[in-house]
Scaffold this motif. Structure first.
Motif, PDB file in Angstrom:
ATOM      1  N   PRO B 102       0.808  -1.224   0.000  1.00  0.00           N
ATOM      2  CA  PRO B 102       0.000   0.000   0.000  1.00  0.00           C
ATOM      3  C   PRO B 102       0.841   1.274   0.000  1.00  0.00           C
ATOM      4  O   PRO B 102       0.865   2.019   0.963  1.00  0.00           O
ATOM      5  N   VAL B 103       1.555   1.488  -1.073  1.00  0.00           N
ATOM      6  CA  VAL B 103       2.289   2.738  -1.249  1.00  0.00           C
ATOM      7  C   VAL B 103       1.919   3.287  -2.619  1.00  0.00           C
ATOM      8  O   VAL B 103       1.696   2.519  -3.552  1.00  0.00           O
ATOM      9  N   SER B 104       1.834   4.602  -2.724  1.00  0.00           N
ATOM     10  CA  SER B 104       1.413   5.180  -3.996  1.00  0.00           C
ATOM     11  C   SER B 104       2.548   5.062  -5.004  1.00  0.00           C
ATOM     12  O   SER B 104       3.731   5.017  -4.650  1.00  0.00           O
ATOM     13  N   ARG B 105       2.160   5.017  -6.253  1.00  0.00           N
ATOM     14  CA  ARG B 105       3.171   4.922  -7.301  1.00  0.00           C
ATOM     15  C   ARG B 105       4.060   6.160  -7.310  1.00  0.00           C
ATOM     16  O   ARG B 105       5.252   6.077  -7.584  1.00  0.00           O
ATOM     17  N   ALA B 106       3.467   7.308  -7.005  1.00  0.00           N
ATOM     18  CA  ALA B 106       4.241   8.549  -6.981  1.00  0.00           C
ATOM     19  C   ALA B 106       5.357   8.442  -5.945  1.00  0.00           C
ATOM     20  O   ALA B 106       6.501   8.807  -6.204  1.00  0.00           O
ATOM     21  N   ALA B 107       5.002   7.901  -4.779  1.00  0.00           N
ATOM     22  CA  ALA B 107       5.999   7.773  -3.713  1.00  0.00           C
ATOM     23  C   ALA B 107       7.104   6.813  -4.137  1.00  0.00           C
ATOM     24  O   ALA B 107       8.287   7.084  -3.926  1.00  0.00           O
ATOM     25  N   VAL B 108       6.710   5.706  -4.749  1.00  0.00           N
ATOM     26  CA  VAL B 108       7.708   4.733  -5.196  1.00  0.00           C
ATOM     27  C   VAL B 108       8.653   5.382  -6.203  1.00  0.00           C
ATOM     28  O   VAL B 108       9.876   5.286  -6.104  1.00  0.00           O
TER      29      VAL B 108
END
Lengths: 385, 269
Positions: B102-108
């Motif tokens: 559950p991490v946003s793609r933007a954060a990744v």
């Protein structure tokens, strides 16, 4: 064992009627099939569709996994299982429709949905130069909370506790699969998705993983298990769906998935006379020959009557044995092949596959699999989901 | 932040991380060896400044090394880092593992970019420290003679050299971002790194011909030696300002492009 009599043509149970109505309405906003009775739906797909160019990999798929289910997701290779799972995880974007996990839509609310979801797609991938424990610590703390105690717990659950500190690069395929399950469990999600967890394993490895999934089911973990092995699903799941070419072929409780063949093989002193007797009782279609045996589709209640009549007619009954059950794999093959054949003819096929039993029975193309006369109603889903 | 810590822990666990750094550290070692062996001589025409006089001052080792880094090595190492961030994880399948969390793609995406930048920055810092130590041990620490012929104290010189290193890293971040953007398009980190290095090389060649001068203000490679203007008296700021604007715009555009691709990408591997 439940009674598998099909419902009469005029009265398909409410659930089925609901499904039909929903299908004719179609579209992405169709409600989840109400298959769970009073249990909440934790994972569902709604008109989920994925096209790759001309290929329709997943075609208006509606699924509903209830809390506590060990749900089998069954289909031959290339049926669209992995594509479906990727869409549920939000790894790929559906052409239309959506998935829903614990009330959160994917792709719209992907991050919120993933908080309730664990698992892997295809082969679980880890960093080979780190230990299992370190991998779990690393991956588990992304968007979650992985305490050392919990890591120990899940490693113990999958039987990797003693190997937790060795490099994952040195793991066997089976150990990696089990580590994948540990990773799926790590943040105690509402539902875990395992994509063919036994594929490529040796028999012992398969047995271990199935045992593990069964154990998980026992303690109430909701599992969504994809497989192309019917007997595997039957061993570990309580409910299942069979898909082919991205569409549902049959769906419902696993206990009723196995085709029940109530035919018996009869050997008597006078087979010709017995044939006449049986035909008088069950009609020409209910009687056939198999290597000297008389195969009679008498049904559970028909057998005593048959024997009574044979005795009354003075035929010496030497043996009445169950006809060899149609192999599960053959049944599976028959199902998916016939939906392949229909696939060529276009849209209505997938729909027809989900129609109630009476409609199914009327469809001549489904009256037999592999040339063996099969009661069409048994192949059809009994609609008691 | 958690994600960045995870990335860091992952990066420090990879062998290639250290191979890149060892490659960088070799440069000051070579420069010191060459400086010790060669006799002081006047600067050859076309030769970058400082290099000829390296044996006279330990600080010149830092600057000579920086010239070598800026021209070639750091853009390559940075491109490698940028390329490996998304594509190499796609190669091993671990990108999927991350994106099922559950991490946003933007954060990744942003974390991976930040990690690559951090890697280049750490490499540059390592080189700076090794250059300083090796240079001082070999040639002593003396006030720096500027390009304008004036002399500046050791402290001021060190501060400016630090600034120069940062400027070179910022330039390398452009190469890194090209590789990073391409790594969102392809699943092969080698392809991404190769394309980024090819772009840098082609731009450098274009910069060498006056017919292509009209392009110069827009290509980030133009400014790779802009840091030398820090060592004039007084400091000549305009090219440095231009370099920073160019680096900023180039990097921002590439990051936006990477996001445009990655946010809608079907992750299949």
């Amino acid at each position: 064992m439940a009674d598998h009599k099909q419902p009469p043509a005029s009265t398909p149970p409410g659930v089925c009627r609901g499904r039909l109505a929903e299908e004719s309405a179609g579209g992405a906003d169709s409600p989840a099939p109400r298959a769970c009775d009073d249990r909440p739906v934790v994972l569902s797909t709604h008109g989920l569709t994925k096209r790759f160019g001309k290929l329709v990999a997943v075609d208006h798929l509606d699924l509903a996994v209830c809390r506590g289910d060990v749900f089998g997701f069954l289909g031959p290779n290339g049926a669209g299982k992995t594509t479906t799972i990727r869409m549920i995880f939000g790894l790929i974007f559906p052409t239309s429709g959506y998935a829903e996990v614990a009330g959160h839509r994917v792709p719209g609310e992907r991050v919120a949905a993933l908080r309730h979801l664990g698992g892997f797609v295809e082969v679980p991938a880890f960093y080979p130069n780190m230990s299992a424990r370190r991998n779990l610590r690393l991956i588990g703390s992304a968007g979650g909370d992985a305490s050392e105690g919990r890591i120990t717990e899940v490693l113990d659950t999958v039987g990797l506790l003693t190997r937790g500190d060795s490099r994952v690069g040195g793991y066997s395929h089976g150990m990696k699969q089990r580590l994948g399950i540990a990773n799926a469990l790590l943040n105690s999600p509402d539902v875990i998705i395992l994509d063919e967890p036994t594929s490529g394993l040796d028999p012992q490895g398969m047995k271990d993983v199935r045992e593990l999934v069964r154990e998980l089911g026992k303690v109430g973990t909701t599992v969504f298990l994809s497989s192309h092995l019917l007997h595997e699903i039957e061993q570990v799941c309580n409910r299942a769906v069979i898909i082919n070419r991205g569409r549902t072929v049959v769906e419902g409780p696993v206990a009723t998935l196995r085709p029940r063949d109530e035919a018996v093989k009869v050997m008597t002193g006078d087979q010709q006379k017995a044939f006449e007797t049986a035909r008088a009782l069950f009609g020409a279609q209910g009687v056939s020959w198999d290597e000297g045996y008389l195969v009679v589709r008498a049904g559970d209640e028909g057998v005593p009557e048959l024997v009574r009549r044979l005795v009354a007619d003075g035929v010496a009954v030497r043996a009445v044995v169950p006809a060899v059950e149609q192999g599960l794999e053959e049944f599976f093959l028959g199902l998916t092949q016939s939906s392949d054949a229909d696939g060529g003819r276009g849209e209505p096929a997938g729909r027809r596959a989900r129609q109630p039993c009476a409609a199914w029975a009327a469809s001549s193309s489904r009256s037999s699999f592999n040339g063996a006369p099969t009661s069409a109603g048994r192949v059809c889903w009994p609609c008691r989901c | 932040m958690t994600l960045l810590r995870l990335e860091l822990s992952k990066t420090l666990n990879q062998k290639r991380t250290y191979i890149g750094w060892v490659g960088l550290v070799l440069v000051p070692v070579i420069v010191v060896a060459a400086g010790s062996l060669q006799k002081p001589r006047p600067q050859a025409p076309g030769e970058p400044p400082f290099v000829a006089h390296v044996s006279q001052n330990g600080l010149l080792v830092m600057l000579s090394v920086l010239i070598a880094l800026a021209a070639f090595l750091l853009p390559i190492i940075a491109a490698m880092g940028g390329a490996s961030s998304v594509a190499s994880e796609a190669e091993t399948g671990t990108l999927k593992t991350w994106l099922t969390r559950p991490v946003s793609r933007a954060a990744v995406l942003l974390t991976k970019w930040a990690m690559a930048v951090l890697y280049a920055l750490a490499g540059a810092a390592l080189v700076a420290v090794v250059s300083l130590i090796a240079g001082v041990l070999a040639f002593g620490l003396h006030p720096l003679v500027t390009l304008s012929g004036t002399t500046m104290g050791v402290q001021q010189a060190l501060a400016l050299i630090g600034l120069a290193y940062l400027l070179v890293v910022a330039g390398a971040v452009c190469s890194l971002s090209i590789a990073f953007f391409i790594s969102t398009l392809t699943d092969s980190s080698l392809t991404a790194a190769t394309i980024a290095i090819a772009v840098f090389t082609v731009l450098t060649i274009l910069n060498a011909f006056s017919v292509f001068d009209f392009m110069k203000p827009y290509t980030y490679s133009t400014y790779r030696l802009a840091f030398l203007n820090l060592f004039r008296f007084p400091i000549y700021w305009p090219p440095i300002r231009q370099a920073l604007v160019n680096y900023g715009v180039t990097t921002a555009l590439l990051l936006l492009a990477a996001w445009a691709v990655f946010s809608r990408k079907d992750i299949l591997t």
